[in-house]
Design a protein around this motif. Structure first.
Motif, mmCIF file in Angstrom:
data_model
loop_
_atom_site.group_PDB
_atom_site.id
_atom_site.type_symbol
_atom_site.label_atom_id
_atom_site.label_comp_id
_atom_site.label_asym_id
_atom_site.label_seq_id
_atom_site.Cartn_x
_atom_site.Cartn_y
_atom_site.Cartn_z
ATOM 1 N N SER A 119 0.820 -1.191 0.000
ATOM 2 C CA SER A 119 0.000 0.000 0.000
ATOM 3 C C SER A 119 0.865 1.256 0.000
ATOM 4 N N CYS A 120 1.313 1.629 -1.202
ATOM 5 C CA CYS A 120 2.237 2.764 -1.313
ATOM 6 C C CYS A 120 1.653 4.048 -0.752
ATOM 7 N N ILE A 121 0.420 4.295 -1.055
ATOM 8 C CA ILE A 121 -0.201 5.553 -0.597
ATOM 9 C C ILE A 121 -0.212 5.596 0.926
ATOM 10 N N ASN A 122 -0.726 4.563 1.517
ATOM 11 C CA ASN A 122 -0.770 4.519 2.979
ATOM 12 C C ASN A 122 0.617 4.622 3.595
ATOM 13 N N GLU A 123 1.590 3.968 2.984
ATOM 14 C CA GLU A 123 2.924 3.977 3.569
ATOM 15 C C GLU A 123 3.550 5.358 3.475
ATOM 16 N N MET A 124 3.261 6.055 2.400
ATOM 17 C CA MET A 124 3.791 7.413 2.300
ATOM 18 C C MET A 124 3.094 8.329 3.303
ATOM 19 N N LEU A 125 1.809 8.153 3.427
ATOM 20 C CA LEU A 125 1.052 9.013 4.346
ATOM 21 C C LEU A 125 1.347 8.678 5.803
ATOM 22 N N LEU A 126 1.442 7.421 6.089
ATOM 23 C CA LEU A 126 1.396 6.983 7.488
ATOM 24 C C LEU A 126 2.657 6.280 7.963
ATOM 25 N N GLY A 127 3.617 6.143 7.069
ATOM 26 C CA GLY A 127 4.851 5.437 7.446
ATOM 27 C C GLY A 127 4.662 3.947 7.245
ATOM 28 N N SER A 128 5.760 3.264 7.065
ATOM 29 C CA SER A 128 5.686 1.850 6.748
ATOM 30 C C SER A 128 5.224 1.022 7.956
ATOM 31 N N VAL A 129 4.320 0.113 7.678
ATOM 32 C CA VAL A 129 3.846 -0.813 8.710
ATOM 33 C C VAL A 129 5.035 -1.573 9.312
ATOM 34 N N SER A 130 5.906 -2.036 8.423
ATOM 35 C CA SER A 130 7.049 -2.813 8.892
ATOM 36 C C SER A 130 7.918 -2.002 9.841
ATOM 37 N N GLU A 131 8.180 -0.764 9.491
ATOM 38 C CA GLU A 131 9.025 0.069 10.351
ATOM 39 C C GLU A 131 8.436 0.204 11.745
ATOM 40 N N LYS A 132 7.131 0.377 11.810
ATOM 41 C CA LYS A 132 6.492 0.517 13.124
ATOM 42 C C LYS A 132 6.568 -0.786 13.913
ATOM 43 N N VAL A 133 6.368 -1.890 13.206
ATOM 44 C CA VAL A 133 6.452 -3.188 13.881
ATOM 45 C C VAL A 133 7.876 -3.412 14.404
ATOM 46 N N ILE A 134 8.856 -3.109 13.552
ATOM 47 C CA ILE A 134 10.254 -3.298 13.958
ATOM 48 C C ILE A 134 10.560 -2.458 15.187
ATOM 49 N N ARG A 135 10.092 -1.208 15.174
ATOM 50 C CA ARG A 135 10.421 -0.301 16.264
ATOM 51 C C ARG A 135 9.744 -0.699 17.566
ATOM 52 N N LYS A 136 8.509 -1.197 17.461
ATOM 53 C CA LYS A 136 7.727 -1.391 18.693
ATOM 54 C C LYS A 136 7.621 -2.836 19.165
ATOM 55 N N SER A 137 8.095 -3.744 18.339
ATOM 56 C CA SER A 137 7.980 -5.149 18.710
ATOM 57 C C SER A 137 8.812 -5.482 19.952
ATOM 58 N N ASN A 138 8.307 -6.404 20.750
ATOM 59 C CA ASN A 138 9.105 -6.915 21.871
ATOM 60 C C ASN A 138 9.869 -8.173 21.503
ATOM 61 N N LYS A 139 9.661 -8.637 20.298
ATOM 62 C CA LYS A 139 10.287 -9.885 19.865
ATOM 63 C C LYS A 139 11.272 -9.616 18.724
ATOM 64 N N PRO A 140 12.181 -10.549 18.479
ATOM 65 C CA PRO A 140 13.069 -10.364 17.327
ATOM 66 C C PRO A 140 12.278 -10.324 16.021
ATOM 67 N N VAL A 141 12.799 -9.572 15.067
ATOM 68 C CA VAL A 141 12.106 -9.416 13.783
ATOM 69 C C VAL A 141 13.097 -9.675 12.652
ATOM 70 N N LEU A 142 12.727 -10.565 11.747
ATOM 71 C CA LEU A 142 13.523 -10.754 10.529
ATOM 72 C C LEU A 142 12.850 -9.970 9.402
ATOM 73 N N VAL A 143 13.585 -8.972 8.886
ATOM 74 C CA VAL A 143 13.059 -8.101 7.845
ATOM 75 C C VAL A 143 13.579 -8.576 6.497
ATOM 76 N N VAL A 144 12.675 -8.961 5.621
ATOM 77 C CA VAL A 144 13.072 -9.510 4.327
ATOM 78 C C VAL A 144 12.938 -8.427 3.248
ATOM 79 N N ARG A 145 13.892 -8.397 2.321
ATOM 80 C CA ARG A 145 13.916 -7.365 1.269
ATOM 81 C C ARG A 145 13.319 -7.859 -0.024
ATOM 82 N N ARG A 146 13.024 -6.899 -0.878
ATOM 83 C CA ARG A 146 12.579 -7.180 -2.234
ATOM 84 C C ARG A 146 13.597 -8.012 -2.998
#
Lengths: 146, 146
Positions: A119-146
């Motif tokens: 959701s490009c529009i939402n991500e530009m408006l509201l920031g990436s979902v993944s970034e928020k999850v990474i920042r706020k998660s209490n658990k380890p996060v594996l971030v996979v790239r394109r």
């Protein structure tokens, strides 16, 4: 450490790439995968505000759900074939919040998530979902790239 | 997919926790680990600006290097015992930039990094090194928590 994975997906390509990593983690001990899709309730609101004609919101919602169920079914089949226990969840809400909520509820070991969503529009408006999850998660996060 | 890990460390506790994940990833195919420590050149500058007395910068730098070498040696021994091929690198520069540079140079498969570093002051002033690496990396990143 990798036993129970939370895999939040918006069915984007990068999100699907994460599936390959999950399969590989089986050798590091993954037994169960919680596949989570959150239908963004704000997106439907945006559309109804933007649309010139009066939209059938109920129908739009139903279409989203049917689409999600179909995509979920395919992922479930693919992961089951690899020998994982699978639980699928389709939620309606605000993606990053519900991802963090389910993370607590399911007491998972690690989150595997794509770096960018669909959701490009939402991500530009509201920031990436993944970034928020990474920042706020209490658990380890594996971030996979394109 | 997990064959060659880049493990940037500032020797903090959370960074050391990442070691446990690296060991577990061996079963998912990890063969080689590049252990990287970047001595933050700005930190030494800050200290020399803040300090009331004239500091012996050369000596301070030498102490940093000796400390880094000692910590690196311990990590190297621990990972070698687990059967990995190890390469250690101590660099001087700006941590997130040098981490991203080494990521390219070494053509690694995945980065394993702690969510927060040691340097609270720098992180508050300049943002977390990990966040910048996560945002700008071209490779998958496993973010480990406290």
């Amino acid at each position: 450490m990798f036993e129970k994975i939370l895999y939040p997906t918006d069915f984007s390509d990068v999100s699907k790439k994460a599936l390959e990593y999950i399969k590989k983690l089986k050798m590091a001990g993954t037994k169960e995968v919680i596949v989570l899709h959150v239908i963004d309730e704000r997106e439907i609101e945006h559309i109804s505000h933007l649309a010139d004609v009066s939209l059938d919101i109920k129908r739009l919602e139903k279409e989203r759900e049917e689409y999600a169920q179909k995509e979920m079914g395919a992922i479930e089949a693919e992961l089951k074939e690899s020998g994982f226990d699978i639980k699928t969840r389709i939620e309606k809400g605000i993606p990053f919040r519900d991802i963090l909520r389910v993370e607590e509820e399911e007491d998972i070991s690690v989150v595997v998530i794509g770096s960018h969503g669909k959701s490009c529009i939402n991500e530009m408006l509201l920031g990436s979902v993944s970034e928020k999850v990474i920042r706020k998660s209490n658990k380890p996060v594996l971030v996979v790239r394109r």
